[in-house]
Design an enzyme around this catalytic site. Structure first.
Site, PDB file in Angstrom:
ATOM      1  N   LYS A 161      -4.652   8.714  -8.944  1.00 58.98           N
ATOM      2  CA  LYS A 161      -3.873   9.367 -10.009  1.00 58.98           C
ATOM      3  C   LYS A 161      -3.455   8.377 -11.095  1.00 58.98           C
ATOM      4  O   LYS A 161      -3.602   8.647 -12.279  1.00 58.98           O
ATOM      5  CB  LYS A 161      -2.605  10.038  -9.436  1.00 58.98           C
ATOM      6  CG  LYS A 161      -2.865  11.104  -8.401  1.00 58.98           C
ATOM      7  CD  LYS A 161      -1.591  11.815  -7.978  1.00 58.98           C
ATOM      8  CE  LYS A 161      -0.560  10.916  -7.324  1.00 58.98           C
ATOM      9  NZ  LYS A 161      -0.977  10.386  -6.000  1.00 58.98           N
ATOM     10  N   ARG A 173       5.929  16.723  -6.567  1.00 56.11           N
ATOM     11  CA  ARG A 173       5.504  16.348  -5.213  1.00 56.11           C
ATOM     12  C   ARG A 173       6.057  17.299  -4.160  1.00 56.11           C
ATOM     13  O   ARG A 173       5.781  17.116  -2.983  1.00 56.11           O
ATOM     14  CB  ARG A 173       6.024  14.942  -4.912  1.00 56.11           C
ATOM     15  CG  ARG A 173       4.994  13.830  -5.050  1.00 56.11           C
ATOM     16  CD  ARG A 173       5.730  12.534  -4.805  1.00 56.11           C
ATOM     17  NE  ARG A 173       4.939  11.449  -4.334  1.00 56.11           N
ATOM     18  CZ  ARG A 173       4.497  10.455  -5.107  1.00 56.11           C
ATOM     19  NH1 ARG A 173       4.685  10.496  -6.391  1.00 56.11           N
ATOM     20  NH2 ARG A 173       3.862   9.440  -4.566  1.00 56.11           N
ATOM     21  N   ARG A 222      -5.108  -2.146  -2.611  1.00 50.32           N
ATOM     22  CA  ARG A 222      -4.762  -2.046  -4.037  1.00 50.32           C
ATOM     23  C   ARG A 222      -3.930  -3.244  -4.504  1.00 50.32           C
ATOM     24  O   ARG A 222      -3.044  -3.718  -3.799  1.00 50.32           O
ATOM     25  CB  ARG A 222      -3.949  -0.761  -4.236  1.00 50.32           C
ATOM     26  CG  ARG A 222      -3.476  -0.540  -5.634  1.00 50.32           C
ATOM     27  CD  ARG A 222      -3.129   0.891  -5.859  1.00 50.32           C
ATOM     28  NE  ARG A 222      -1.934   1.320  -5.142  1.00 50.32           N
ATOM     29  CZ  ARG A 222      -1.438   2.550  -5.238  1.00 50.32           C
ATOM     30  NH1 ARG A 222      -2.029   3.454  -5.968  1.00 50.32           N
ATOM     31  NH2 ARG A 222      -0.347   2.874  -4.579  1.00 50.32           N
ATOM     32  N   ARG A 250       1.898  -3.802  -4.140  1.00 57.46           N
ATOM     33  CA  ARG A 250       3.149  -3.044  -4.153  1.00 57.46           C
ATOM     34  C   ARG A 250       3.786  -3.101  -2.774  1.00 57.46           C
ATOM     35  O   ARG A 250       3.091  -3.058  -1.762  1.00 57.46           O
ATOM     36  CB  ARG A 250       2.843  -1.579  -4.491  1.00 57.46           C
ATOM     37  CG  ARG A 250       2.947  -1.271  -5.956  1.00 57.46           C
ATOM     38  CD  ARG A 250       2.467   0.102  -6.285  1.00 57.46           C
ATOM     39  NE  ARG A 250       3.036   1.169  -5.449  1.00 57.46           N
ATOM     40  CZ  ARG A 250       2.852   2.465  -5.694  1.00 57.46           C
ATOM     41  NH1 ARG A 250       2.130   2.845  -6.735  1.00 57.46           N
ATOM     42  NH2 ARG A 250       3.376   3.379  -4.904  1.00 57.46           N
ATOM     43  N   ARG A 254       3.673   7.353   3.954  1.00 61.92           N
ATOM     44  CA  ARG A 254       3.460   8.047   2.671  1.00 61.92           C
ATOM     45  C   ARG A 254       2.413   9.145   2.812  1.00 61.92           C
ATOM     46  O   ARG A 254       2.542  10.210   2.225  1.00 61.92           O
ATOM     47  CB  ARG A 254       3.044   7.033   1.591  1.00 61.92           C
ATOM     48  CG  ARG A 254       4.217   6.143   1.163  1.00 61.92           C
ATOM     49  CD  ARG A 254       3.751   4.951   0.368  1.00 61.92           C
ATOM     50  NE  ARG A 254       3.124   5.328  -0.875  1.00 61.92           N
ATOM     51  CZ  ARG A 254       2.229   4.577  -1.519  1.00 61.92           C
ATOM     52  NH1 ARG A 254       1.853   3.421  -1.002  1.00 61.92           N
ATOM     53  NH2 ARG A 254       1.729   4.978  -2.652  1.00 61.92           N
TER      54      ARG A 254
HETATM   55  P1  AMP Z   1       3.936   6.581  -6.585  1.00 58.64           P
HETATM   56  O1  AMP Z   1       3.862   5.393  -7.463  1.00 58.64           O
HETATM   57  O2  AMP Z   1       3.671   7.873  -7.324  1.00 58.64           O
HETATM   58  O3  AMP Z   1       3.113   6.458  -5.329  1.00 58.64           O
HETATM   59  O4  AMP Z   1       5.473   6.682  -6.098  1.00 58.64           O
HETATM   60  C1  AMP Z   1       6.079   5.631  -5.367  1.00 58.64           C
HETATM   61  C2  AMP Z   1       7.321   6.153  -4.646  1.00 58.64           C
HETATM   62  O5  AMP Z   1       8.263   6.650  -5.605  1.00 58.64           O
HETATM   63  C3  AMP Z   1       7.083   7.328  -3.694  1.00 58.64           C
HETATM   64  O6  AMP Z   1       6.649   6.917  -2.409  1.00 58.64           O
HETATM   65  C4  AMP Z   1       8.467   7.959  -3.672  1.00 58.64           C
HETATM   66  O7  AMP Z   1       9.363   7.207  -2.874  1.00 58.64           O
HETATM   67  C5  AMP Z   1       8.925   7.806  -5.125  1.00 58.64           C
HETATM   68  N1  AMP Z   1       8.490   8.962  -5.954  1.00 58.64           N
HETATM   69  C6  AMP Z   1       7.637   8.939  -7.013  1.00 58.64           C
HETATM   70  N2  AMP Z   1       7.476  10.156  -7.535  1.00 58.64           N
HETATM   71  C7  AMP Z   1       8.245  10.994  -6.794  1.00 58.64           C
HETATM   72  C8  AMP Z   1       8.498  12.392  -6.806  1.00 58.64           C
HETATM   73  N3  AMP Z   1       7.917  13.206  -7.722  1.00 58.64           N
HETATM   74  N4  AMP Z   1       9.350  12.897  -5.885  1.00 58.64           N
HETATM   75  C9  AMP Z   1       9.961  12.116  -4.979  1.00 58.64           C
HETATM   76  N5  AMP Z   1       9.750  10.790  -4.885  1.00 58.64           N
HETATM   77  C10 AMP Z   1       8.914  10.223  -5.783  1.00 58.64           C
END
Ligand code: AMP
Length: 221
Positions: free
Chosen positions: A15, A90, A127, A160, A171
């Site tokens: 994404k 999400r 990654r 990360r 996750r």
């Molecule tokens: P990502 O970079 O999109 O994988 O997001 C990293 C982390 O941020 C996730 O594992 C969640 O802890 C938090 N996060 C990001 N977007 C959301 C969302 N829409 N709802 C809830 N938590 C989020």
């Protein structure tokens, strides 16, 4: 109506990579709740401090927090002609809130990035992110020419904190429980498009680009 492109997919489905590409080539600003939260965490703002525990554990940050972020972000001028969302919504509650926020203002198009489950682990644990330009590479699939240095700008490549194997497993479980139901949710609304997200980044982008230009729902392989 201006389009909102929603990239839907498991962690590691690409994404972020594709949203950056859409931003660069099609000029829709990328809205990534993960990036916004990581930046808040880095700057130790109240938002960052609130989100830290959930993010470290690979859990979701509460719906009201991320919905608030999106509500505020959509008011910025750069969203007038549309945007691409990566990592939001999400949960069904977030999708319902987004539906209310965009009503009569934006046309939603949901693009599901389809990747076999067995690929996701390697994509995530391999990654690396450039601290300088944000480019994403992978030690298994697109290794940097010089170890730990970004091919594009020479910046340092880091992993990360939530891309370690233990957090990744959580996750993926959280994705299955809370986010996967959105596939059926958007399919019922005839907003869902599915893209085969395996293979070359540019080929996947071409598939997405074709979908963006096409009307109706369907799949591009
Ligand atoms: P990502 O970079 O999109 O994988 O997001 C990293 C982390 O941020 C996730 O594992 C969640 O802890 C938090 N996060 C990001 N977007 C959301 C969302 N829409 N709802 C809830 N938590 C989020």
């Amino acid at each position: 109506m201006a389009p909102i492109l929603i990239l839907l997919g498991a962690p590691g489905s690409g994404k972020g990579t594709q949203a950056k590409r859409i931003e660069a080539e099609l000029h829709f600003p990328q809205i990534s709740t993960g990036d916004i939260l990581r930046e808040a965490l880095r700057r130790e703002t109240p938002l960052g401090l609130k989100a830290r525990a959930a993010m470290d554990a690979g859990e979701l940050v509460p719906d009201d927090v991320v919905i608030g972020i999106i509500e505020e972000r959509l008011q910025h001028d750069d969203c007038t002609d549309g945007c691409v969302m990566d990592g939001f919504p999400r949960t069904v509650a977030q999708a319902e809130a987004l539906g209310r926020l965009v009503q009569n203002r934006f046309q939603m198009k949901v693009i599901q990035l389809d990747v076999p489950e067995e690929d996701l682990m390697k994509r995530l644990t391999g990654r690396r992110n450039c601290v300088k330009c944000g480019a994403i590479s992978n030690v298994y699939f697109s290794p940097a020419e010089i170890d730990n240095r970004c091919d594009l700008c020479g910046g340092e490549l880091v992993q990360r904190a939530d891309d370690t194997a233990a957090v990744v497993r959580n996750r993926l479980a959280v994705y299955r429980q809370h986010t996967e139901p959105l596939i059926a949710y958007y399919d019922r609304q005839h907003l869902l498009h599915t893209v085969d997200a395996q293979g070359d980044v540019s080929e996947i982008f071409d598939r997405i680009n074709r979908l963006i230009r096409q009307n109706g729902s369907g799949a591009v392989r």
